[in-house]
Structures are given as structure tokens and as C-alpha cells.
Design a protein around this motif. Structure first.
Motif, PDB file in Angstrom:
ATOM      1  N   UNK A  28       4.014  -5.388   8.727  1.00  0.00           N
ATOM      2  CA  UNK A  28       3.405  -4.899   7.485  1.00  0.00           C
ATOM      3  C   UNK A  28       3.496  -5.969   6.403  1.00  0.00           C
ATOM      4  N   UNK A  29       4.603  -6.689   6.368  1.00  0.00           N
ATOM      5  CA  UNK A  29       4.748  -7.772   5.388  1.00  0.00           C
ATOM      6  C   UNK A  29       3.659  -8.827   5.569  1.00  0.00           C
ATOM      7  N   UNK A  30       3.337  -9.129   6.821  1.00  0.00           N
ATOM      8  CA  UNK A  30       2.264 -10.086   7.102  1.00  0.00           C
ATOM      9  C   UNK A  30       0.924  -9.547   6.610  1.00  0.00           C
ATOM     10  N   UNK A  31       0.643  -8.272   6.893  1.00  0.00           N
ATOM     11  CA  UNK A  31      -0.613  -7.675   6.422  1.00  0.00           C
ATOM     12  C   UNK A  31      -0.669  -7.651   4.900  1.00  0.00           C
ATOM     13  N   UNK A  32       0.467  -7.393   4.279  1.00  0.00           N
ATOM     14  CA  UNK A  32       0.515  -7.392   2.817  1.00  0.00           C
ATOM     15  C   UNK A  32       0.126  -8.763   2.279  1.00  0.00           C
ATOM     16  N   UNK A  33       0.610  -9.812   2.915  1.00  0.00           N
ATOM     17  CA  UNK A  33       0.278 -11.170   2.488  1.00  0.00           C
ATOM     18  C   UNK A  33      -1.196 -11.494   2.725  1.00  0.00           C
ATOM     19  N   UNK A  34      -1.744 -11.060   3.854  1.00  0.00           N
ATOM     20  CA  UNK A  34      -3.112 -11.413   4.224  1.00  0.00           C
ATOM     21  C   UNK A  34      -4.158 -10.555   3.521  1.00  0.00           C
ATOM     22  N   UNK A  35      -3.857  -9.257   3.338  1.00  0.00           N
ATOM     23  CA  UNK A  35      -4.883  -8.314   2.887  1.00  0.00           C
ATOM     24  C   UNK A  35      -4.516  -7.551   1.614  1.00  0.00           C
ATOM     25  N   UNK A  36      -3.312  -7.772   1.104  1.00  0.00           N
ATOM     26  CA  UNK A  36      -2.825  -6.948  -0.005  1.00  0.00           C
ATOM     27  C   UNK A  36      -3.623  -7.051  -1.279  1.00  0.00           C
ATOM     28  N   UNK A  37      -4.393  -8.119  -1.454  1.00  0.00           N
ATOM     29  CA  UNK A  37      -5.229  -8.230  -2.653  1.00  0.00           C
ATOM     30  C   UNK A  37      -6.601  -7.578  -2.471  1.00  0.00           C
ATOM     31  N   UNK A  38      -6.865  -7.038  -1.269  1.00  0.00           N
ATOM     32  CA  UNK A  38      -8.141  -6.380  -0.998  1.00  0.00           C
ATOM     33  C   UNK A  38      -7.978  -4.914  -0.622  1.00  0.00           C
ATOM     34  N   UNK A  39      -6.758  -4.535  -0.241  1.00  0.00           N
ATOM     35  CA  UNK A  39      -6.510  -3.214   0.319  1.00  0.00           C
ATOM     36  C   UNK A  39      -5.065  -2.838   0.028  1.00  0.00           C
ATOM     37  N   UNK A  40      -4.850  -1.616  -0.445  1.00  0.00           N
ATOM     38  CA  UNK A  40      -3.473  -1.159  -0.662  1.00  0.00           C
ATOM     39  C   UNK A  40      -2.805  -0.882   0.689  1.00  0.00           C
ATOM     40  N   UNK A  41      -1.613  -1.408   0.863  1.00  0.00           N
ATOM     41  CA  UNK A  41      -0.819  -1.165   2.063  1.00  0.00           C
ATOM     42  C   UNK A  41       0.258  -0.148   1.714  1.00  0.00           C
ATOM     43  N   UNK A  42       0.248   1.005   2.397  1.00  0.00           N
ATOM     44  CA  UNK A  42       1.197   2.079   2.126  1.00  0.00           C
ATOM     45  C   UNK A  42       2.100   2.268   3.342  1.00  0.00           C
ATOM     46  N   UNK A  43       3.317   1.709   3.324  1.00  0.00           N
ATOM     47  CA  UNK A  43       4.226   1.878   4.457  1.00  0.00           C
ATOM     48  C   UNK A  43       4.749   3.307   4.541  1.00  0.00           C
ATOM     49  N   UNK A  44       4.782   3.843   5.756  1.00  0.00           N
ATOM     50  CA  UNK A  44       5.310   5.184   5.959  1.00  0.00           C
ATOM     51  C   UNK A  44       5.746   5.385   7.391  1.00  0.00           C
ATOM     52  N   UNK A  45       6.603   6.377   7.604  1.00  0.00           N
ATOM     53  CA  UNK A  45       7.185   6.785   8.892  1.00  0.00           C
ATOM     54  C   UNK A  45       8.655   6.381   8.930  1.00  0.00           C
ATOM     55  N   UNK A  46       9.505   7.330   8.589  1.00  0.00           N
ATOM     56  CA  UNK A  46      10.938   7.081   8.609  1.00  0.00           C
ATOM     57  C   UNK A  46      11.486   6.481   7.335  1.00  0.00           C
ATOM     58  N   UNK A  47      10.783   6.648   6.214  1.00  0.00           N
ATOM     59  CA  UNK A  47      11.294   6.174   4.930  1.00  0.00           C
ATOM     60  C   UNK A  47      12.383   7.135   4.448  1.00  0.00           C
ATOM     61  N   UNK A  48      13.511   6.587   4.033  1.00  0.00           N
ATOM     62  CA  UNK A  48      14.640   7.381   3.543  1.00  0.00           C
ATOM     63  C   UNK A  48      15.141   6.785   2.230  1.00  0.00           C
ATOM     64  N   UNK A  49      15.975   7.532   1.507  1.00  0.00           N
ATOM     65  CA  UNK A  49      16.573   6.936   0.310  1.00  0.00           C
ATOM     66  C   UNK A  49      17.370   5.678   0.607  1.00  0.00           C
ATOM     67  N   UNK A  50      17.962   5.593   1.800  1.00  0.00           N
ATOM     68  CA  UNK A  50      18.799   4.446   2.144  1.00  0.00           C
ATOM     69  C   UNK A  50      17.996   3.185   2.453  1.00  0.00           C
ATOM     70  N   UNK A  51      16.799   3.356   3.045  1.00  0.00           N
ATOM     71  CA  UNK A  51      16.042   2.152   3.416  1.00  0.00           C
ATOM     72  C   UNK A  51      14.867   1.848   2.493  1.00  0.00           C
ATOM     73  N   UNK A  52      14.663   2.669   1.464  1.00  0.00           N
ATOM     74  CA  UNK A  52      13.499   2.490   0.590  1.00  0.00           C
ATOM     75  C   UNK A  52      13.501   1.113  -0.079  1.00  0.00           C
ATOM     76  N   UNK A  53      14.621   0.734  -0.683  1.00  0.00           N
ATOM     77  CA  UNK A  53      14.687  -0.559  -1.372  1.00  0.00           C
ATOM     78  C   UNK A  53      14.621  -1.719  -0.391  1.00  0.00           C
ATOM     79  N   UNK A  54      15.385  -1.689   0.731  1.00  0.00           N
ATOM     80  CA  UNK A  54      15.226  -2.781   1.715  1.00  0.00           C
ATOM     81  C   UNK A  54      13.800  -2.921   2.228  1.00  0.00           C
ATOM     82  N   UNK A  55      13.077  -1.814   2.382  1.00  0.00           N
ATOM     83  CA  UNK A  55      11.692  -1.883   2.837  1.00  0.00           C
ATOM     84  C   UNK A  55      10.808  -2.584   1.806  1.00  0.00           C
ATOM     85  N   UNK A  56      10.952  -2.199   0.560  1.00  0.00           N
ATOM     86  CA  UNK A  56      10.149  -2.807  -0.501  1.00  0.00           C
ATOM     87  C   UNK A  56      10.417  -4.317  -0.556  1.00  0.00           C
TER      88      UNK A  56
END
Length: 242
Positions: free
Chosen positions: A168-196
Motif C-alpha cells: 500500500x505504501x508503494x501505491x500511495x507513492x505511485x498513485x496517491x496524488x491521483x487517487x485516495x488510498x484508504x487502508x483497511x482490514x484489521x485496523x486497531x487502536x494499537x496499529x493505527x499509528x504504525x500503519x499511518x
């Protein structure tokens, strides 16, 4: 990246009831995705449910359009039903549509998606995790951009977003200025900041739910179900704001 304001990291909560909507709002959600059958991957909600959710909370609500579980290749009749459902949901106040349809070879159903984009013009159109079911998810991103898609919900082609974070980080770099990337599936309070931090995105999607049990009155068998937990939403919100 700075994480010190709600505007910096948007938190979308996947809900299936008015009670879920109220709990998510109380916990600090910024946007809601409304489904039925979350345990089935999310199905089209009723018009009545959408209207009651909109009446209960003052948050943007995007509505799922998915007529059945078990895959994302649809018959002509099912595609017509999806267009009709989308039209009715938008007319009832949906702030956007979440959907997705594939061809038998795993490519985007461009005709359907273009029709849905034209129908929902002026409101967000989101391609859901059908993206994660194809052999080469990246191959769908440029066609989705070309057809005016607002954002994609994805776990990076993996079972969980944590496993797919590098992709997802790669897609964010390649396409993030043309398309919003919304990560999901198994997001928790504990991993939210590390994911961002790992992905570099500015929004996350999760259900933040807990298993609940219905009250038994003696003649009804107790049943279990998942319900949005305001404390989990609040914990994720606080972590992202910290």
C-alpha cells in the motif's frame, strides 16, 4: 507525517446499524461506511437504514452497493440491480457509493464502473476490496483513476492491512496524488499509528467492533453479534491525535 489534528488523519468506521453509527460518532469517527452483513464482507443496506442513520448522526455516510456475498463478478441482472440500488441510495441521501465489479479475467468491469461514476457525479465513488481479490491489484489502479474513482479501500492484496502495508505504501507513492488510498482490514487502536507511518496515507478504515450477546428472556436462545465499540473508536482516534 504530522498526526496532531483530526483533519490530518481521517477515521472511517464500517457500520451496520443505527446503534453502530451512534457509537462510531461518539467515539470520534469522521466518516461512516454503511453495510449490511459485515460478516459477509458487506452487502447493500436498506433505504430505511440509511435514512435512520442519517437522521441519527451528522457525519458523511457512504453506502455499500453489493448484492450478494461470494465474489465480485456479476450477471447483467445483478448489475442492473446494483445501479438501481445506487440510484435509490443516492436519492435517499448517501454521501457516496462504495462498490466494485470485475470481469471473469479479473479486470475491471469498465462499463459498469463508468455508469456508476456518471450516476454518482459530484459525490465520492469508492472501489472496495474486490481490488484485493485479483492476482495483480496494482493493474486495476490506473483504470480506476482514468474513470474518475475517488478512492480505493484496500489491504494491499493481503488478508490484513498490516501484512499489506509495504504494498500500500508503494501505491500511495505511485498513485496517491491521483487517487485516495484508504487502508483497511484489521485496523486497531494499537496499529493505527504504525500503519499511518508505514504507509504515508491520511485515512484509515476499520470496524472497531466487539462481539456482543443478545439478552435472553428465557424462551429466546441467546445469539452473538458484532457491534461497534465507542471505546475502540475513541482509542484509535486518540492514538491518531496524539
Amino acid at each position: 507525517m504530522p498526526l496532531n489534528a483530526r483533519a490530518e488523519v481521517l477515521l472511517e468506521v464500517c457500520i451496520a446499524s443505527v446503534e453502530d453509527a451512534i457509537a462510531a460518532c461518539r467515539g470520534g469517527a469522521d466518516r461512516l461506511e454503511l453495510n449490511l452483513g459485515i460478516e459477509l464482507g458487506g452487502l447493500t443496506p436498506s433505504i430505511g437504514l440509511l435514512e435512520e442513520v442519517k437522521r441519527a448522526v451528522d457525519l458523511p455516510v457512504v453506502a455499500m452497493v453489493r448484492p450478494k456475498p461470494g465474489g465480485f463478478v456479476y450477471s447483467p441482472a445483478e448489475l442492473r440491480l446494483m445501479m438501481r440500488d445506487a440510484e435509490m441510495l443516492l436519492a435517499a441521501g448517501a454521501d457516496g457509493i462504495v462498490s466494485g465489479a470485475l470481469q471473469e479475467d479479473g479486470t475491471l468491469d469498465r462499463e459498469f464502473w463508468l455508469s456508476l461514476r456518471q450516476l454518482s457525479i459530484g459525490r465520492p465513488l469508492v472501489f472496495h476490496r474486490a481490488l484485493d481479490t485479483v492476482t495483480d491489484p496494482k493493474s486495476l489502479l490506473q483504470p480506476l483513476i482514468d474513470l474518475g474513482t475517488t478512492r480505493v479501500l484496500t489491504s494491499g492484496g493481503c488478508d490484513t492491512v498490516w501484512e499489506g502495508r509495504d504494498q500500500i505504501a508503494l501505491w500511495q507513492q505511485l498513485f496517491g496524488n491521483q487517487l485516495e488510498i484508504l487502508p483497511g482490514a484489521g485496523v486497531t487502536p494499537d496499529n493505527a499509528v504504525p500503519l499511518i507511518r508505514a504507509i504515508g496515507c491520511n485515512q484509515l478504515h476499520g470496524s472497531f467492533s466487539r462481539l456482543q450477546r443478545s439478552n435472553s428472556s428465557g424462551w429466546l436462545r441467546e445469539q452473538s453479534f458484532r457491534q461497534t465499540c465507542p471505546q475502540l473508536v475513541s482509542a484509535a482516534r486518540a492514538a491518531l491525535n496524539s
